[in-house]
Enzyme design. Structure first.
Site, PDB file in Angstrom:
ATOM      1  N   GLU A  45      30.336 -55.541 -13.823  1.00 55.38           N
ATOM      2  CA  GLU A  45      28.907 -55.867 -13.878  1.00 55.38           C
ATOM      3  C   GLU A  45      28.765 -57.376 -13.841  1.00 55.38           C
ATOM      4  O   GLU A  45      29.563 -58.095 -14.445  1.00 55.38           O
ATOM      5  CB  GLU A  45      28.276 -55.336 -15.161  1.00 55.38           C
ATOM      6  CG  GLU A  45      26.829 -55.823 -15.327  1.00 55.38           C
ATOM      7  CD  GLU A  45      26.005 -55.039 -16.326  1.00 55.38           C
ATOM      8  OE1 GLU A  45      26.599 -54.462 -17.251  1.00 55.38           O
ATOM      9  OE2 GLU A  45      24.764 -55.013 -16.170  1.00 55.38           O
ATOM     10  N   CYS A  75      23.366 -52.169 -16.945  1.00 56.96           N
ATOM     11  CA  CYS A  75      21.931 -52.486 -16.938  1.00 56.96           C
ATOM     12  C   CYS A  75      21.507 -53.183 -15.652  1.00 56.96           C
ATOM     13  O   CYS A  75      20.381 -53.021 -15.202  1.00 56.96           O
ATOM     14  CB  CYS A  75      21.592 -53.384 -18.120  1.00 56.96           C
ATOM     15  SG  CYS A  75      21.630 -52.489 -19.667  1.00 56.96           S
ATOM     16  N   ASN A 113      21.992 -45.247 -15.121  1.00 60.46           N
ATOM     17  CA  ASN A 113      22.867 -45.926 -16.064  1.00 60.46           C
ATOM     18  C   ASN A 113      22.314 -45.769 -17.464  1.00 60.46           C
ATOM     19  O   ASN A 113      21.262 -46.322 -17.765  1.00 60.46           O
ATOM     20  CB  ASN A 113      22.941 -47.424 -15.741  1.00 60.46           C
ATOM     21  CG  ASN A 113      23.673 -48.185 -16.834  1.00 60.46           C
ATOM     22  OD1 ASN A 113      24.854 -47.973 -17.049  1.00 60.46           O
ATOM     23  ND2 ASN A 113      22.961 -49.059 -17.545  1.00 60.46           N
ATOM     24  N   GLU A 114      22.984 -45.008 -18.253  1.00 60.99           N
ATOM     25  CA  GLU A 114      22.604 -44.770 -19.644  1.00 60.99           C
ATOM     26  C   GLU A 114      21.087 -44.755 -19.845  1.00 60.99           C
ATOM     27  O   GLU A 114      20.557 -45.378 -20.760  1.00 60.99           O
ATOM     28  CB  GLU A 114      23.286 -45.763 -20.594  1.00 60.99           C
ATOM     29  CG  GLU A 114      22.999 -47.217 -20.439  1.00 60.99           C
ATOM     30  CD  GLU A 114      23.683 -48.059 -21.529  1.00 60.99           C
ATOM     31  OE1 GLU A 114      22.999 -48.893 -22.119  1.00 60.99           O
ATOM     32  OE2 GLU A 114      24.891 -47.882 -21.773  1.00 60.99           O
TER      33      GLU A 114
HETATM   34  O1  AHR Z   1      28.367 -53.423 -20.730  1.00 57.70           O
HETATM   35  C1  AHR Z   1      27.243 -54.155 -21.069  1.00 57.70           C
HETATM   36  C2  AHR Z   1      25.978 -53.326 -21.063  1.00 57.70           C
HETATM   37  O2  AHR Z   1      26.089 -52.308 -22.005  1.00 57.70           O
HETATM   38  C3  AHR Z   1      25.687 -52.603 -19.790  1.00 57.70           C
HETATM   39  O3  AHR Z   1      25.015 -53.361 -18.878  1.00 57.70           O
HETATM   40  C4  AHR Z   1      24.821 -51.477 -20.247  1.00 57.70           C
HETATM   41  O4  AHR Z   1      24.931 -50.373 -19.405  1.00 57.70           O
HETATM   42  C5  AHR Z   1      25.264 -51.230 -21.655  1.00 57.70           C
HETATM   43  O5  AHR Z   1      24.212 -51.165 -22.520  1.00 57.70           O
END
Ligand code: AHR
Length: 834
Positions: free
Chosen positions: A250, A440, A571-572
């Site tokens: 990321e 995120c 994503n989550e």
């Molecule tokens: O890994 C950091 C963040 O943690 C990521 O962007 C998110 O998916 C999670 O909350």
């Protein structure tokens, strides 16, 4: 709702004389002690109300400013289930709605959007036909109502004449303070379940707080060498995933621009804005004797509207905290120039901290409209904090844009490539897959910031830069082509993860005052978004002779397909109604057009029994045709990992596979150390044991640049000059390099149950090489003397591993031989290669 019905409902929903109830059932009082504290429950004991615990809290909007619950209203439906509505703030045109079967587990919250600009003090009532009505006020005191048959879809709001009685609440004194709320009588069985829930939460919390760092005070642990036997049963083997260890990439903590992406010029496109970071402008990282002129007429690309206008002053770029220049190395400089036919010569220079000219080259330009010019700089000396100088040699007005400086030595010497040392450390981990472009960052800060893969491919100047949810800028120089190419270069499966039609649930308010998922991509726009996702598969795998997207890939230098097999959606996310509707639409379109692509969904940001996890899995199991795998995330304490090692043991083997896409153990130090590494190693022995249901795992986040950290712990820390893999990295590397595709059953005996959770073993075989690996983890403060039965461990077998003290943040990998007897030092991990 008519008045007669309202009276009936009010009787059902509360207004009990609370201080006087005596019954074998329990009287409970549901209330919120404070807006940031969520929904609580108190139970009547004699004459007093005892606070029992928190039932749920607001999931709306950003952390800090939002996540508040105002005026919660609770009612009990005819079927005994519970409904909750609350006000999220005094600005949003929505309210929050959730339901629960038992008051303990709540379905993820929905935030139905109303036409009324502010939805104040919502109250909910149940109707005899099983439907519900919600009433709320607007600031002028007008009343509004919305009806819902199922508590997921709410009708548009309309004006209502409901009386003030609808807002009557009960009161109770809890902990010496008087609160408004709702009183209910519940059965002894219902109360017993709630009590069990709070008791278990307390026990879990205690276990999660176990720390190796505190072992001297832990009476449950041995003080002398532990003798144990590991029995390996070669007759009990099962196939497991051969892709268990991968990486999570990321662009967080400067992982891409200024990090893995080898570009040395910062803000090369003059596109920084205050949206990226407060105070940033088109000239950030650039310097000149006079204010730098920025123009936008006739830009190089509509996606990069800003450029700099030069006259006679030298323009300097500071790089990313300076530019590292190495003697003898060659650097590719390029920039686009527009000068209406004026001739201009430039001296392009790299200048050291003391003013030394480290490299210099002349660039002659004569551009009418935008034209790219390039030269190579060869460094005569080294410096770790050099600057780039663009020195105009004549008096001419010229526009410049996309100013770039790349070391010629990149990973695999790719043009527009990756920083060699950093990419190499990643490659050494031998990841079986790469997840990108993030967590995120994929779903973005609001609808406008959702990551669109197609904005990140094609000529660099046409890619669409954007702000980064982590408070800086994305050039998209490291785009989907570069991600796929990196995967191919290191032999890893690409796993792109894109938004499921909703942005991050922690997003700030949009112009309409709607935060969180912001209602998702409007359904009218969803077909275009669905097509965008289908186009990605076409771009990656299609035939350039009949697909415009595949042709784009071929034009970028990759006519062969990338063989994309997996795609992640979401994503989550909070598994709201808005999410499920869009997610299902995306899945169905992919399944219809590309049935072989394996879809990976999401089950929210946390492990069981969190609301999104429960709903996510329920949805997954109810739609077995949609997805191959789901993405679980949990960042937890070392104690949690040590006490939840059976987490996947009871997973349904016929349901979707698991991708543990983000995880890491942490202690208060918030940096990987021997303690976190051992907790992760213990957990991974269990993941291998469950490798028939867990298909992939990736530690997160992977990269963090010194001075620009958004998150801790991370797997690899780096600066411009060094790369520092942590103990977490070594555990990932050892499990990856010594992974297999077959699990051989083994079990310990002779260990007291009080510390069984501190020992781990796993035997895997790799059918491709014929190798067998025995992994052993000793997270005890004492030595472990191990007898292995059922598996021949020659004294000459090679070993690799580490040992240390829990708090140490650095470790030394030691290689050796198994020896005649296996003795693992305190706090150690060892792989034996058989
Ligand atoms: O890994 C950091 C963040 O943690 C990521 O962007 C998110 O998916 C999670 O909350």
């Amino acid at each position: 709702m008519n008045k007669k019905l309202l009276t009936t409902v009010l009787a059902l929903c509360g207004t009990l004389s609370l201080e006087a109830q005596v019954s074998t059932s329990r009287n409970v009082f549901i209330y919120s002690p404070a807006p940031g504290d969520g929904l609580h429950i108190a139970v009547q004991e004699g004459d007093i109300w005892r606070e029992a615990g928190r039932l749920c809290s607001s999931d709306y909007g950003t952390w800090g400013a939002e996540k508040k619950m105002f005026y919660p209203s609770v009612c009990r439906a005819q079927d005994g289930t519970w409904r909750l509505v609350f006000q999220v703030n005094d600005r949003a045109p929505l309210f929050a709605a959730a339901y629960s079967r038992d008051l303990v587990n709540w379905r993820p919250q929905d935030y139905p959007i109303m036409t009324t600009k502010q939805c104040l003090e919502p109250v909910v009532f149940t109707n005899p036909d099983g439907t519900f009505d919600v009433y709320f006020k607007s600031p002028q005191g007008k009343r509004w109502t919305s009806a819902t048959p199922n508590f997921r879809n709410f009708s548009p709001d309309r004006a209502s004449q409901i009386s003030d009685d609808a807002w009557l609440r009960d009161t109770a004194t809890v902990g010496g303070k008087l609160f408004e709320g709702y009183g209910f009588e519940i059965s002894p069985m219902e109360w017993a379940k709630i009590e069990r829930h709070f008791k278990k939460s307390g026990e879990d919390w205690r276990k999660a707080n176990e720390r190796m760092h505190d072992d001297a005070k832990n009476a449950d642990l041995p003080r002398e060498t532990v003798q144990a036997t590991l029995t390996v049963d070669l007759s009990k083997q099962k196939k497991i995933s051969d892709k268990l260890i991968g990486i999570f990439f990321e662009d967080i903590s400067y992982a891409a621009d200024g990090g893995l992406y080898a570009e040395l010029v910062q803000n090369r496109d003059f596109e920084y804005t205050p949206r990226d970071h407060r105070g940033w402008t088109a000239t950030t990282a650039w310097h000149s004797a006079k204010p730098i002129e920025i123009a936008t007429e006739n830009p190089l690309s509509k996606n990069n509207p800003h450029y700099a206008l030069l006259w006679t002053d030298t323009l300097w770029n500071e790089g990313w905290d300076g530019i590292v220049v190495e003697k003898g190395k060659r650097y590719d400089f390029s920039m686009y120039v527009q000068a209406g036919g004026q001739k201009q010569d430039f001296s392009i220079e790299l200048i050291g901290q003391d003013g030394t000219v480290l490299a210099k080259s002349k660039l002659k330009t004569n551009a009418v409209s935008w034209q790219q010019y390039a030269t190579v700089l060869t460094a005569k000396a080294s410096d770790t904090k050099a600057r780039l100088a663009i020195v105009p040699l004549k008096a001419a007005h010229v526009g410049i844009d996309m100013v770039s400086l790349f070391p010629q030595e990149t990973f695999m010497n790719r043009k527009n490539g990756l920083r060699k040392d950093l990419a190499q450390v990643i490659a050494d981990l031998k990841p079986k897959f790469v997840r990108f472009p993030g967590g995120c960052m994929s779903h973005g800060q609001g609808l406008e910031n959702i990551y669109h893969w197609n904005h990140t491919v094609g000529p660099l100047q046409d890619r669409k830069p954007d702000f980064n949810i982590w408070n800086y800028h994305q050039t998209r120089g490291l785009g989907f082509f570069e991600f796929f190419q990196f995967c191919e270069d290191i032999g890893a499966e690409p796993l792109p993860v894109l938004a499921a039609g909703v942005p991050c649930q922690n997003s700030a308010n949009n112009a309409q005052g709607i935060g969180g998922q912001q209602g998702g991509i409007p359904m009218d726009d969803m077909p275009a978004y669905v097509q965008e996702i289908l186009d990605l598969i076409d771009w990656a795998n299609g035939d350039p002779t009949n697909s415009k997207w595949a042709k784009m890939r071929a034009d970028a230098g990759h006519p062969e397909p990338f063989h994309l097999k997996y795609i992640g959606l979401g994503n989550e996310d909070i598994i709201s109604t808005v999410f499920e509707e869009r997610y299902e639409m995306l899945c169905r379109a992919i399944r219809a057009k590309y049935p072989d692509i394996k879809i990976c969904g999401t089950v929210g940001p946390f492990h069981a029994p969190s609301a999104d996890y429960m709903e996510g899995w329920e949805f997954t199991k109810a739609h077995p045709d949609l997805q191959y795998m789901v993405d679980e995330h949990y960042y937890e304490s070392t104690g949690w990992f040590m006490h939840n090692r059976d987490y996947y043991d009871s997973y349904d083997r016929s349901a979707a596979k698991v991708y543990l896409g983000e995880w890491a153990a942490s202690t208060k130090a918030k940096r990987p150390n021997i303690e976190t590494a051992l907790a992760e190693a213990l957990y991974l022995t269990d993941v291998e044991r469950n490798g028939d249901v867990v298909e992939m795992t990736s530690y997160a986040p992977m990269l963090s640049k010194d001075g620009h950290s958004n998150w801790n712990p991370d797997m690899i820390y780096f600066s411009n000059t060094d790369v520092r893999p942590t103990p977490a990295y070594e555990v990932q590397r050892l499990f990856s390099v010594y992974g297999g595709d077959t699990y051989v059953t083994s079990s310990f005996s002779g260990i007291a149950s009080a510390y069984q959770h501190r020992l781990g073993a796993s035997v895997v075989r790799d059918s491709k090489t014929g190798a067998t690996y025995l992994k052993l983890v000793n997270a005890l403060p004492t030595e472990l003397s191990l007898t292995v039965r059922g598996l021949d461990v020659p004294a000459t077998a090679d070993t690799e591993g580490f040992a240390g003290k829990p708090e140490e943040q650095q470790l030394t990998i030691t290689k050796g031989k198994a020896g005649a007897s296996i003795v693992l030092p305190a706090y150690s991990f060892r792989v034996i290669k058989l």
